[in-house]
Scaffold this active site. Structure first.
Site, PDB file in Angstrom:
ATOM      1  CG  HIS A  18      -1.168  -2.465  -0.508  1.00  0.00           C
ATOM      2  ND1 HIS A  18      -1.083  -2.834   0.811  1.00  0.00           N
ATOM      3  CD2 HIS A  18      -1.646  -3.544  -1.162  1.00  0.00           C
ATOM      4  CE1 HIS A  18      -1.485  -4.091   0.964  1.00  0.00           C
ATOM      5  NE2 HIS A  18      -1.832  -4.542  -0.233  1.00  0.00           N
ATOM      6  CG  ASP A 115       0.901  -1.406   3.099  1.00  0.00           C
ATOM      7  OD1 ASP A 115      -0.130  -1.755   3.674  1.00  0.00           O
ATOM      8  OD2 ASP A 115       1.015  -1.304   1.849  1.00  0.00           O
TER       9      ASP A 115
HETATM   10 BR1  BUP Z   1      -8.400  -1.512 -12.082  1.00  0.00          BR
HETATM   11  C1  BUP Z   1      -8.628   0.199 -11.400  1.00  0.00           C
HETATM   12  N1  BUP Z   1      -8.980   2.498 -11.768  1.00  0.00           N
HETATM   13  O1  BUP Z   1      -8.881   1.129 -13.525  1.00  0.00           O
HETATM   14  P1  BUP Z   1      -8.915  -2.605  -4.618  1.00  0.00           P
HETATM   15  C2  BUP Z   1      -8.587   0.421 -10.052  1.00  0.00           C
HETATM   16  N2  BUP Z   1      -8.741   1.693  -9.573  1.00  0.00           N
HETATM   17  O2  BUP Z   1      -9.091   3.904 -10.026  1.00  0.00           O
HETATM   18  P2  BUP Z   1      -7.055  -4.433  -5.953  1.00  0.00           P
HETATM   19  C3  BUP Z   1      -8.945   2.747 -10.432  1.00  0.00           C
HETATM   20  O3  BUP Z   1      -7.600   1.101  -7.609  1.00  0.00           O
HETATM   21  P3  BUP Z   1      -5.913  -5.365  -3.561  1.00  0.00           P
HETATM   22  C4  BUP Z   1      -8.823   1.269 -12.310  1.00  0.00           C
HETATM   23  O4  BUP Z   1     -10.717   2.689  -7.326  1.00  0.00           O
HETATM   24  C5  BUP Z   1      -9.270   1.258  -5.991  1.00  0.00           C
HETATM   25  O5  BUP Z   1      -9.045   2.436  -5.261  1.00  0.00           O
HETATM   26  C6  BUP Z   1      -9.848   1.588  -7.353  1.00  0.00           C
HETATM   27  O6  BUP Z   1      -8.034  -1.372  -5.061  1.00  0.00           O
HETATM   28  C7  BUP Z   1      -8.617   1.933  -8.131  1.00  0.00           C
HETATM   29  O7  BUP Z   1      -8.473  -3.828  -5.488  1.00  0.00           O
HETATM   30  C8  BUP Z   1      -7.930   0.636  -6.320  1.00  0.00           C
HETATM   31  O8  BUP Z   1     -10.333  -2.349  -4.949  1.00  0.00           O
HETATM   32  C9  BUP Z   1      -7.976  -0.865  -6.356  1.00  0.00           C
HETATM   33  O9  BUP Z   1      -8.630  -2.843  -3.180  1.00  0.00           O
HETATM   34  O10 BUP Z   1      -6.133  -4.340  -4.739  1.00  0.00           O
HETATM   35  O11 BUP Z   1      -6.478  -3.585  -6.983  1.00  0.00           O
HETATM   36  O12 BUP Z   1      -7.324  -5.842  -6.304  1.00  0.00           O
HETATM   37  O13 BUP Z   1      -5.504  -6.662  -4.202  1.00  0.00           O
HETATM   38  O14 BUP Z   1      -4.830  -4.768  -2.745  1.00  0.00           O
HETATM   39  O15 BUP Z   1      -7.224  -5.444  -2.861  1.00  0.00           O
END
Ligand code: BUP
Length: 448
Positions: A18, A115
């Site tokens: 988020h 959010d």
């Molecule tokens: Br782990 C990781 N580096 O090592 P998602 C994640 N990210 O930049 P999530 C990094 O975090 P939700 C790391 O690029 C993305 O922007 C990634 O969001 C970044 O999955 C973010 O992909 C992760 O939506 O969140 O973390 O499971 O449960 O809210 O979908």
């Protein structure tokens, strides 16, 4: 204010999934002339959140940080154990404290952009302050559409193993996260409450783009029970200041390396981690694997060696690297050596892969991720093995994993479809692109 630039307050809830899209939106609004105040809660759930915030405000000094101390809570107050859900409730219980902080801001606020999970408390606060609200959806338009029908879903299930969503056709029940169908679960209750407050908001920003999810966006635009939706994605990346220095990656052939990550809040079981590791080695493919040992990073104390064992690490040799801890995923996906992505299909990851043109092997674990995987498959951004099920439901063995990895990395058709997705993502963000025009309209509307 009436003549100056619009002043917006951005308010994400909990978790990196988020925080990152809100930080992206903040820099995008700032670079398009808005004054931006960014509300940060204290304490955060994860260390990654507090570390990122510190770096972010050092680099992006135009954006003002408004720190907001949450009312301390007793764990026993909550029926749910999930630290991210507890945080959402805690924010709801504390939000009245924001009122004096926001009403004293100068120039006066043009809007609050908050959010989705905190819609109910924020619309109440915004109405007390007489400020319009916009809501940000950090998942797919398809999942948002599903959520918007939730209050009627539970009754409509009957004998079928699918549900019918107007405009979206049949959605298999197996794609719907089980907690969503249990009205007593926090997840379902929070969605219902947020959806029923949406009539109070001016618009709903979604990190997606029209050509990626045409049906879902059309259905949302026709629906009368949700506010106007604004697909403004894919959100742009911002400067994080961290130099990702991965000499190993620089030495690999173009598009030869598979990136493996399950997001910021999923840890696979120890057994599944072992099968995945063996599958990666068996595939013969080069890989960069970001490994997580527990749901919240503050509890994640084990080293790579503790989890994988020296014997396994010895087998990898020069074929891959395993990293524990945060990496700059956006920069890694943009690297010329990366040619594929095993992803849980968290929506930010999906949008990053679309923007950067990286084919996905979808392995959804929980929440919105199976619905997101449907979108990935349909849009031509990747492949999905449905039979692998929800995370932890079944053990996927190393042979199957190796086979799918090879299909992903060697498939030429998919690679060219993904290039088309990338091109459409770029067009959406161009000066007259669908997403960019909507963002400009929003900024114009805030001036009035
Ligand atoms: Br782990 C990781 N580096 O090592 P998602 C994640 N990210 O930049 P999530 C990094 O975090 P939700 C790391 O690029 C993305 O922007 C990634 O969001 C970044 O999955 C973010 O992909 C992760 O939506 O969140 O973390 O499971 O449960 O809210 O979908």
């Amino acid at each position: 204010s009436e003549s100056g630039p619009p002043h917006v307050a951005l308010f994400p809830c909990a978790g990196m999934g988020h925080l990152i899209p809100f930080l992206r939106l903040a820099t995008m609004l700032d670079s398009r002339g808005c004054t931006v105040t960014f509300i940060t809660v204290h304490p955060t759930v994860s260390a990654a959140e507090s570390d990122h915030l510190t770096n972010f405000f050092t680099i992006h000094q135009n954006i003002k940080r408004l720190e907001f101390q949450l009312i301390p809570y007793e764990k026993s107050q909550f029926t749910n154990e999930d630290p991210f859900f507890i945080q959402i409730e805690t924010i709801g219980n504390s939000v009245h404290l924001l009122r004096p902080l926001l009403s004293s801001l100068s120039p006066t606020l043009s809007a609050i952009i908050a959010d989705f999970p905190i819609t109910t408390s924020i619309t109440q606060l915004a109405s007390d302050l007489s400020v319009p609200t916009y809501i940000v959806i950090t998942t797919s338009a398809r999942f948002f559409s599903l959520m918007s029908h939730l209050p009627h879903l539970v009754n409509g299930i009957g004998e079928n193993n699918y549900i019918e969503i107007p405009g979206l056709g049949q959605m298999p029940l197996s794609s719907i996260p089980p907690p969503m169908l249990n009205p007593n679960h926090f997840f379902a209750a929070n969605i219902s409450s947020s959806i029923s407050s949406l009539f109070k908001v001016r618009g709903v920003l979604i990190n997606t783009f029209t050509s990626f999810e045409p049906e879902a966006i059309e259905e949302l635009n026709m629906a009368t029970h949700v506010a106007r939706v604004l697909p403004v994605g894919p959100l742009e990346s911002f400067e994080t200041g961290d130099a990702t220095n991965l000499p190993w990656l620089d030495q690999q052939e173009p598009e030869s390396v598979l990136f493996v990550s399950f997001g910021s809040r999923t840890a696979l079981s120890k057994d599944q981690i072992r099968e995945l590791g063996n599958g990666l080695v068996r595939s013969g493919c080069k890989f960069l694997w970001v490994l997580k040992g527990s749901k919240v990073d503050k509890d994640d104390k084990e080293e790579v060696e503790d989890i994988l064992g020296e014997t396994f690490l010895g087998r990898i040799k020069n074929n891959g690297i395993v990293i524990k801890g945060w990496v700059n995923q956006d920069k890694i996906l943009a690297h010329k050596s990366i040619g594929g992505f095993i992803s849980h299909c968290g929506w930010n990851s999906v949008m990053e892969a679309a923007r950067l043109g990286v084919p996905i092997l979808a392995w959804p674990q929980h929440g919105d991720q199976r619905v997101n995987a449907e979108v990935v498959e349909k849009a031509g951004l990747g492949v999905w093995v449905r039979e692998w099920g929800w995370g932890g439901a079944k053990m996927v063995d190393e042979n199957e994993i190796a086979e799918k990895i090879n299909e992903l990395m060697l498939g030429k058709d998919l690679r060219s479809r993904v290039q088309e997705v990338k091109e459409k993502a770029r067009q959406a963000r161009e000066r007259n692109g669908t997403s960019e025009l909507l963002l400009q309209d929003l900024i114009e509307a805030l001036k009035i």
